[in-house]
Motif scaffolding. Structure first.
Motif, short mmCIF file in Angstrom:
data_model
loop_
_atom_site.label_atom_id
_atom_site.label_comp_id
_atom_site.label_asym_id
_atom_site.label_seq_id
_atom_site.Cartn_x
_atom_site.Cartn_y
_atom_site.Cartn_z
N UNK A 119 0.82 -1.21 0.00
CA UNK A 119 0.00 0.00 0.00
C UNK A 119 0.85 1.26 0.00
N UNK A 120 2.16 1.11 0.26
CA UNK A 120 3.04 2.28 0.32
C UNK A 120 4.11 2.24 -0.77
N UNK A 121 3.84 1.57 -1.87
CA UNK A 121 4.81 1.46 -2.95
C UNK A 121 4.94 2.78 -3.72
N UNK A 135 -5.19 -2.19 6.32
CA UNK A 135 -4.35 -1.44 5.37
C UNK A 135 -4.04 -2.35 4.18
N UNK A 136 -4.59 -1.98 3.02
CA UNK A 136 -4.35 -2.74 1.79
C UNK A 136 -4.27 -1.75 0.63
N UNK A 137 -3.67 -2.14 -0.48
CA UNK A 137 -3.71 -1.28 -1.68
C UNK A 137 -5.16 -1.04 -2.10
N UNK A 145 4.83 -0.80 9.55
CA UNK A 145 5.43 -1.13 8.26
C UNK A 145 5.20 0.01 7.27
N UNK A 146 3.98 0.47 7.21
CA UNK A 146 3.68 1.54 6.24
C UNK A 146 4.47 2.80 6.55
N UNK A 147 4.55 3.14 7.82
CA UNK A 147 5.28 4.35 8.21
C UNK A 147 6.76 4.20 7.88
N UNK A 148 7.33 3.01 8.09
CA UNK A 148 8.74 2.79 7.79
C UNK A 148 9.02 2.99 6.30
N UNK A 149 8.12 2.50 5.45
CA UNK A 149 8.30 2.67 4.02
C UNK A 149 8.19 4.14 3.61
N UNK A 150 7.25 4.82 4.20
CA UNK A 150 7.03 6.23 3.83
C UNK A 150 8.18 7.12 4.27
N UNK A 151 8.91 6.71 5.31
CA UNK A 151 10.01 7.52 5.83
C UNK A 151 11.37 6.98 5.39
N UNK A 152 11.38 5.93 4.58
CA UNK A 152 12.65 5.37 4.10
C UNK A 152 13.39 4.55 5.13
N UNK A 153 12.68 4.08 6.15
CA UNK A 153 13.33 3.32 7.22
C UNK A 153 13.02 1.84 7.14
#
Length: 557
Positions: free
Chosen positions: A50-52, A77-79, A157-165
């Motif tokens: 969902x955060x691609x 949380x899903x695409x 997980x989503x927050x980590x992807x959005x912040x590059x972590x």
């Protein structure tokens, strides 16, 4: 098709992928997630999807529940475009579930992702950029393993992807796909890998395919419940695919796969299935005389006179490479059981060929439907390859990773008669990129390489004037054994003669030894006698000397 990049072998270096985040995607992609009882990790996979960075409107996700004990559900949380479906009845296993997802997919690219994978933000984008460059690329992701059991939440997980972590989501395990990464590293990122080697790195946990290419080969082999990735990679190679591993398409693998937890048991299970379907694994086909579902070489001999066809087919079946299937195409439908003159039948030769080979399972009178062999050989009827000809030709083609070998048999006013060995992958690649005005052999040469060889040097000869022979020819092994027996008999006679000569020499040496001993005894006796006489003579001389001295000293005595 025109304007398609022409990649030689697996050298995708001719493609220039755009930098991540600096291009405009256009291809639609369907992400297929096969799942069995992995709700917890599936939730993390979907959160990451969902955060691609790939445009959301170009992505749809199909989750396939492969008979989970507790039916799966879609988490919070899903695409945006995510559907959940159950595997259809009639089968089970990962291949069955992936095929169900493929059947439901609408994207131009099918992206298969396991439910224990947590992709990084640019995971999908990194792979999809390659598909925008060539329609026969299979893109592979890069996997980091974690043995973590304390898993994050979807929101984390989503927050980590959005912040590059995302690289800090899990502790990194020391385990890796070392064998695959070693192949990639040793062959310039897989660019210099041969056809039979590049296919081995196809790992299905994160991989994307052109949907049309995947469907053209029939999708998954749903008869397999394990080893389906290995088998699919082989068929993709034969379809002309180029494999591109992209280290920027990273993803976490939550937990260790079966291959790392119990490799020996997995290999024991997979080997028979792989041996039957993947001819490249030569070490699995070491049993003499075996036949397999997918042969290593598919040889074709066009129908001609009975004697010509039989001679050529017999020689092929007697090849030192037993892993060979022979096809004799012809107008077999013309044969019927109606009344005819047996000896004046216009289809007499065709009937004799049919009678001779109809019940030999190694010979097919129509092209078989199953399996795609990696090599295809055509030999004109009446030409006979030697026992090791096919094996040598295939070895030469593999050594140089060639696309075709044209073997000149003879040249006449009508042209050149030739046998030909083709690599299936090269023919398929050429078909994918060919333009209407392309010369086929020039194209194959450009993509894989084509060479001309001399037939006589490679063991091709004309069939005997009388065929089949009225006297069964002595098998090669028996002929060599007979020659060896003759040599052994000759050596035995020579050994016997040498032994007799040695015995005579020993007898003469014995006599000479005895004579020498007698002469040594005589010499010794003569020496003693000489010593005795010398001593006696010395005593006589001494006595005379004494008397003379005494006479001088005492003259009146």
């Amino acid at each position: 098709m025109t304007g398609i990049p022409r990649i030689r072998h697996n050298d995708f270096g001719v493609l220039t992928p755009p930098a991540l985040g600096e291009w405009e995607p256009t291809l639609t992609v369907t992400v297929v997630i096969p799942v069995h009882d992995r709700q917890e990790t599936l939730d993390l996979t979907l959160a990451a999807l969902s955060a691609q960075s790939y445009p959301e409107h170009l992505i749809d996700v199909v989750v396939v529940d492969d008979g989970s004990t507790t039916p799966l559900r879609l988490p919070e949380i899903v695409p945006a475009k995510t559907t959940l479906m159950s595997s259809p009845p009639g089968g089970w296993g990962r291949a069955w579930a992936v095929q169900a997802g493929l059947d439901a997919a609408t994207g131009e690219v099918v992206f298969v992702l396991d439910a224990d994978m947590v992709p990084h933000r640019r995971h999908v984008e990194a792979q999809l950029r390659w598909h925008h460059l060539a329609p026969y690329v299979v893109a592979l992701g890069w996997i980091d393993f974690t043995a973590a059991t304390d898993l994050p939440t979807q929101e984390q997980v989503r927050r980590a992807l959005e912040t590059g972590a995302e690289g800090e989501l899990f502790p990194l395990a020391p385990h890796r796909h070392d064998w695959a990464e070693r192949i990639i590293h040793d062959h310039d990122g897989l660019r210099t890998a041969s056809s039979s080697l590049a296919t081995r790195v196809h790992v299905g946990a994160t991989v994307s395919y052109p949907a049309a290419l995947l469907r053209s080969i029939g999708g998954m082999d749903t008869s397999l419940v394990l080893a389906e990735d290995t088998e699919l990679g082989y068929r993709l190679t034969q379809a002309g695919a180029v494999f591109v591993p992209d280290p920027e398409s990273r993803a976490w693998h939550v937990g260790l796969p079966t291959a790392m937890r119990d490799f020996a048991a997995l290999k024991r299970y997979n080997d028979p299935y792989i041996a039957d379907r993947v001819p490249y694994r030569r070490y699995l086909r070491a049993d003499a005389g075996r036949q397999w579902l997918v042969p290593y070489v598919d040889a074709t001999v066009q129908a001609g006179t009975y004697e010509d066809v039989r001679a050529t087919v017999d020689a092929l079946l007697a090849s030192s490479l037993p892993d060979i299937r022979v096809t004799v195409p012809g107008p077999w439908e013309a044969l019927d059981d109606g009344r005819r003159s047996p000896l004046a039948d216009p289809y007499l030769d065709l009937r004799l060929i049919h009678a001779n080979f109809a019940h030999d399972p190694r010979v097919h009178l129509a092209p078989p439907l199953e399996g795609t062999p990696p090599f295809r050989l055509s030999v004109p009827p009446g030409w006979v390859p030697s026992k090791d000809t096919v094996e040598r030709l295939v070895a030469y083609m593999e050594e140089h990773d060639l696309g075709a070998l044209c073997v000149a048999l003879e040249e006449t006013a009508a042209g050149v008669t030739l046998a030909r060995l083709d690599r299936t992958a090269a023919q398929s690649r050429a078909a994918l990129v060919a333009a209407p005005d392309d010369d086929w052999d020039d194209l194959v040469d450009a993509l894989f390489g084509l060479e001309w060889l001399d037939g006589e040097s490679w063991g091709f000869t004309r069939r005997p004037a009388v065929y089949p022979p009225r006297k069964r020819p002595l098998p090669e092994l028996d002929r060599v054994a007979a020659e060896h027996d003759k040599e052994i008999a000759l050596y035995r006679r020579r050994v016997a003669a040498l032994r007799a000569e040695i015995a005579q020499l020993r007898r003469e040496a014995g006599k000479n030894g005895r004579d020498a001993a007698r002469w040594r005894e005589k010499a010794e006796s003569w020496r003693r006698e000489a010593v005795r006489l010398a001593r006696a003579q010395n005593r006589t001389v001494l006595k005379r000397a004494v008397r003379k001295v005494r006479g001088l000293a005492f003259p009146d005595a």
